[in-house]
Design a protein around this motif. Sequence first.
Motif, PDB file in Angstrom:
ATOM      1  N   VAL A  70       0.843  -1.199   0.000  1.00 24.85           N
ATOM      2  CA  VAL A  70       0.000   0.000   0.000  1.00 24.85           C
ATOM      3  C   VAL A  70       0.876   1.246   0.000  1.00 24.85           C
ATOM      4  O   VAL A  70       0.659   2.184  -0.767  1.00 24.85           O
ATOM      5  N   LEU A 149      -3.769  -2.468  -6.418  1.00 25.15           N
ATOM      6  CA  LEU A 149      -3.429  -1.196  -5.795  1.00 25.15           C
ATOM      7  C   LEU A 149      -3.137  -0.113  -6.823  1.00 25.15           C
ATOM      8  O   LEU A 149      -3.332   1.060  -6.541  1.00 25.15           O
ATOM      9  N   VAL A 152      -6.481   1.401  -7.645  1.00 17.41           N
ATOM     10  CA  VAL A 152      -6.987   2.135  -6.488  1.00 17.41           C
ATOM     11  C   VAL A 152      -6.171   3.403  -6.264  1.00 17.41           C
ATOM     12  O   VAL A 152      -6.720   4.459  -5.941  1.00 17.41           O
ATOM     13  N   SER A 170      -8.655   0.267  -0.564  1.00 16.78           N
ATOM     14  CA  SER A 170      -7.952  -0.932  -1.016  1.00 16.78           C
ATOM     15  C   SER A 170      -8.086  -2.111  -0.058  1.00 16.78           C
ATOM     16  O   SER A 170      -8.141  -3.246  -0.508  1.00 16.78           O
ATOM     17  N   ILE A 174      -8.768  -5.856  -1.363  1.00 18.90           N
ATOM     18  CA  ILE A 174      -7.622  -6.746  -1.481  1.00 18.90           C
ATOM     19  C   ILE A 174      -7.790  -7.975  -0.580  1.00 18.90           C
ATOM     20  O   ILE A 174      -7.069  -8.954  -0.708  1.00 18.90           O
TER      21      ILE A 174
END
Lengths: 225, 228
Positions: A70, A149, A152, A170, A174
């Motif tokens: 992330v 990601l 996003v 996310s 995820i």
Amino acid sequence: MSSGILNEIKTLIWKEVTLEWRQKYALSGMLLYVISTVFVCYLSFNLRRNQLTPIVWNTLFWIIILFTAVNAIAKSFSQERYGRLLYYYSLCSPQSIIISKIIYNSLIMLLLSGMGFVFYSFVMGNAIGDMGLFILCLFLAAIGFASVLTLVAGIASKADNSATLMAVLSFPIILPMLLMTIKLAKNAMDGLDWSVSTDEISTLLSIDLIVITLSYLLFPYLWRS
Amino acid sequence: MRKIWWKILCIVIIFYVIIMGLMGPVPHLAIINESIRNTYFHVALWLAMTTLLFVSMIFSIRYLNKGRIGDDDIASELAKSAIFFGILGCLTGSIWANYTWGDPWPNDPKLNGAAVGILIYLAYLLLRSSFEDEQRKARISSVYNIFAFAVFIPIIYILPRLTDSLHPGSGGNSTFGSYDFDNDIRKVFYPAIIGYILLGLWLAELRIRIKVINRVRDEASITSDKVF
């Protein structure tokens, strides 16, 4: 036409690599992030190392990878300046931009999760039964995390409070991927036969495919705004 | 839009479902006993929610293709009523679980998936609220809405089937329909789904009308500002 897109993708990836190489702090910052997180976990568990069951080992590792992903990918759109984005917009098709970003982020994630894994097993011990399966799992997870990601991050970068939004958007998306990965990794740790894990592998592969196709289809709309 | 027959139909169906659901004949099964009546509420609510989310995704796709802001209004309001149904579905499910499985929130993949699904759509609402510009908000949240639905379906309907779940249709349990769905249940269950869908549309329609009115008023005030 297709060779044109391929060329664009190649150039864009090359541009990302060059940029990253010029400002080394970004990549080395991420590497340091993984290593220090692992080290914090190691020190926190240090007192009770014998109580670190395989399940805890596995889960902890994947959560570290998730947070690394992330943090690493959140900046993939926000670090670009507005003017530069306009420049890309006039030069190449949105499809090649998203594909190049996904490929580049996958490479970064492969590097980060590989390094993370090496360091993690160095300090926390390594109890993996089937190394090949675990590496396959790392590979699938890196690509999957990167592709989810990336889209996003593209969405979140358009909003004002993008850091919070990135996490909120996310994490739930995820989650199925993370659960599948943890399960597959557990199978690899127990050294089970590959035939046991075909379900997980095919699910992970199909989630990856769905996500990449969706990013490919949806990104042009995002890009226009 | 001004047609009223489907609203009357909706009220009639909902009352039919409540009365027949609580008083009508049901098959007698072990463990579940009379709580099988919850099928009319819990299961039907989830199916109605999925339908509403699907329609919402269709409108998001339409918005991206045609660029009319009205389509985005519809998509967002449908998603909101679907979230409302989702929360109701969780509550009814939790009552049911309390009496049949002995725990209001057993650690079951389907329940956790449902919670994650609701989180995804709450994130959708958060995303919507973080934009000022209407067109930008509409476009980006439409993209997320389509993406979210594509993830929502595996979470709710595919992943729990791969693991062991207490719900029917998972981990080797057979699905509904195959063994305990007799005609008494069908007579109430299918109308229940339609009734909830209509109710969701009605909720969404009211909120869409408020939105449209507000937009017209805003535009009117802007143009009148220009005049003076």
